[in-house]
Design an enzyme around this catalytic site. Structure first.
Site, PDB file in Angstrom:
ATOM      1  N   GLN A 288       2.800   9.870   2.115  1.00  0.00           N
ATOM      2  CA  GLN A 288       4.159   9.316   2.147  1.00  0.00           C
ATOM      3  C   GLN A 288       5.043   9.850   1.019  1.00  0.00           C
ATOM      4  O   GLN A 288       6.263   9.764   1.098  1.00  0.00           O
ATOM      5  CB  GLN A 288       4.105   7.779   2.051  1.00  0.00           C
ATOM      6  CG  GLN A 288       3.454   7.137   3.271  1.00  0.00           C
ATOM      7  CD  GLN A 288       3.362   5.637   3.104  1.00  0.00           C
ATOM      8  OE1 GLN A 288       2.407   5.135   2.513  1.00  0.00           O
ATOM      9  NE2 GLN A 288       4.347   4.913   3.593  1.00  0.00           N
TER      10      GLN A 288
ATOM     11  N   HIS B  71      -2.380   7.145   7.591  1.00  0.00           N
ATOM     12  CA  HIS B  71      -1.406   8.057   6.968  1.00  0.00           C
ATOM     13  C   HIS B  71      -2.082   9.361   6.543  1.00  0.00           C
ATOM     14  O   HIS B  71      -1.532  10.451   6.733  1.00  0.00           O
ATOM     15  CB  HIS B  71      -0.761   7.416   5.737  1.00  0.00           C
ATOM     16  CG  HIS B  71       0.404   6.515   6.011  1.00  0.00           C
ATOM     17  ND1 HIS B  71       1.530   6.922   6.691  1.00  0.00           N
ATOM     18  CD2 HIS B  71       0.632   5.226   5.660  1.00  0.00           C
ATOM     19  CE1 HIS B  71       2.400   5.914   6.745  1.00  0.00           C
ATOM     20  NE2 HIS B  71       1.872   4.867   6.135  1.00  0.00           N
TER      21      HIS B  71
ATOM     22  N   CYS C   6       6.115  -0.493   7.320  1.00  0.00           N
ATOM     23  CA  CYS C   6       5.724   0.722   6.609  1.00  0.00           C
ATOM     24  C   CYS C   6       6.890   1.193   5.750  1.00  0.00           C
ATOM     25  O   CYS C   6       8.025   1.207   6.215  1.00  0.00           O
ATOM     26  CB  CYS C   6       5.348   1.810   7.616  1.00  0.00           C
ATOM     27  SG  CYS C   6       4.803   3.348   6.857  1.00  0.00           S
ATOM     28  N   LEU C   7       6.594   1.573   4.519  1.00  0.00           N
ATOM     29  CA  LEU C   7       7.655   2.049   3.623  1.00  0.00           C
ATOM     30  C   LEU C   7       8.294   3.332   4.150  1.00  0.00           C
ATOM     31  O   LEU C   7       9.409   3.657   3.765  1.00  0.00           O
ATOM     32  CB  LEU C   7       7.087   2.272   2.213  1.00  0.00           C
ATOM     33  CG  LEU C   7       6.590   1.001   1.508  1.00  0.00           C
ATOM     34  CD1 LEU C   7       5.924   1.352   0.180  1.00  0.00           C
ATOM     35  CD2 LEU C   7       7.733   0.013   1.286  1.00  0.00           C
TER      36      LEU C   7
ATOM     37  N   HIS D 111      -4.328   1.118   7.917  1.00  0.00           N
ATOM     38  CA  HIS D 111      -2.965   1.668   7.962  1.00  0.00           C
ATOM     39  C   HIS D 111      -2.841   2.877   7.021  1.00  0.00           C
ATOM     40  O   HIS D 111      -2.272   3.912   7.389  1.00  0.00           O
ATOM     41  CB  HIS D 111      -1.988   0.541   7.583  1.00  0.00           C
ATOM     42  CG  HIS D 111      -0.550   0.926   7.460  1.00  0.00           C
ATOM     43  ND1 HIS D 111       0.442   0.396   8.269  1.00  0.00           N
ATOM     44  CD2 HIS D 111       0.103   1.756   6.589  1.00  0.00           C
ATOM     45  CE1 HIS D 111       1.614   0.903   7.913  1.00  0.00           C
ATOM     46  NE2 HIS D 111       1.444   1.722   6.894  1.00  0.00           N
ATOM     47  N   GLU D 112      -3.404   2.750   5.821  1.00  0.00           N
ATOM     48  CA  GLU D 112      -3.282   3.842   4.830  1.00  0.00           C
ATOM     49  C   GLU D 112      -4.146   5.048   5.202  1.00  0.00           C
ATOM     50  O   GLU D 112      -3.719   6.193   5.033  1.00  0.00           O
ATOM     51  CB  GLU D 112      -3.675   3.346   3.427  1.00  0.00           C
ATOM     52  CG  GLU D 112      -2.884   2.164   2.880  1.00  0.00           C
ATOM     53  CD  GLU D 112      -1.391   2.291   3.003  1.00  0.00           C
ATOM     54  OE1 GLU D 112      -0.884   3.427   3.108  1.00  0.00           O
ATOM     55  OE2 GLU D 112      -0.707   1.250   3.022  1.00  0.00           O
TER      56      GLU D 112
ATOM     57  N   GLY E  88       0.834  -1.197   0.000  1.00  0.00           N
ATOM     58  CA  GLY E  88       0.000   0.000   0.000  1.00  0.00           C
ATOM     59  C   GLY E  88       0.866   1.243   0.000  1.00  0.00           C
ATOM     60  O   GLY E  88       2.062   1.167   0.325  1.00  0.00           O
TER      61      GLY E  88
END
Ligand code: GNR
Ligand code: NI
Length: 168
Positions: A51, A138, A92-93, A134-135, A46
């Site tokens: 981000q 963000h 997480c990226l 999670h997204e 994702g």
């Protein structure tokens, strides 16, 4: 098509709250394409616009093993959280190399606009439900690390600053 630089925790820009997209036009579709390319290149499941330092409510997700089931959520709203609490090891990226367990709800019902600007609703469970939560976090300026203890947050900040010093 372009790969976009991904912000790393604890960058303060990850705390910004994303604004809704007013119109799903070619600009937005181009951004979605670049976000998807960036997510696939980084082997993520994702990516939220936050981000890549774009503070608009746009998410791309692909939890498939074959990496060919792209899902796009513009202006997503959680309609309902369902089921029990489940603990999942998340990564997480924006926090590379760090994995820890987060408790979230098992299921989610979400409404969003697709790439075509049409509204749709989706019910999800399993990894997709975790990823959607999670997204959307963000987009609200929240990272999974925020759910961990203060001690862990401090340690992770230290590790990330060291990592980003080394690669600078
Ligand atoms: O690639 C990712 N894997 C992942 C694993 C467990 C729970 C959430 C995620 S999302 C993450 C990509 C990312 O950082 N999205 O914001
Ligand atoms: Ni993330």
């Amino acid at each position: 098509m372009a790969l976009l630089p991904i912000l790393h925790y604890p960058d303060v820009r990850l705390k910004k709250v994303a604004r809704p997209v007013a119109r799903v036009d070619e600009r937005v579709r181009a951004l979605v394409k670049d976000m998807a390319a960036t997510m696939y290149d980084a082997d993520g499941i994702g990516l939220a616009a936050t981000q890549v330092d774009v503070h608009e409510q746009i998410i791309v997700i692909d939890v498939s093993a074959t990496r060919d089931e792209l899902k796009v959520f513009i202006n997503p709203e959680i309609l309902e959280l369902t089921g029990e609490t489940v603990a999942t090891e998340e990564g997480c990226l924006s926090v590379p190399g760090i994995y820890d367990v987060v408790e979230r709800r098992e299921g989610v019902r979400v409404r969003a606009l697709g790439e075509d600007g049409e509204s749709f609703e989706l019910s999800a469970d399993g990894l997709l439900a975790v990823c959607i939560q999670h997204e959307i976090d963000h987009l609200k300026g929240r990272v999974f690390v925020d759910y961990l203890s203060q001690l862990k947050q401090t340690r992770i900040k230290g590790k990330m600053r060291k990592l980003d010093r080394q690669s600078a």
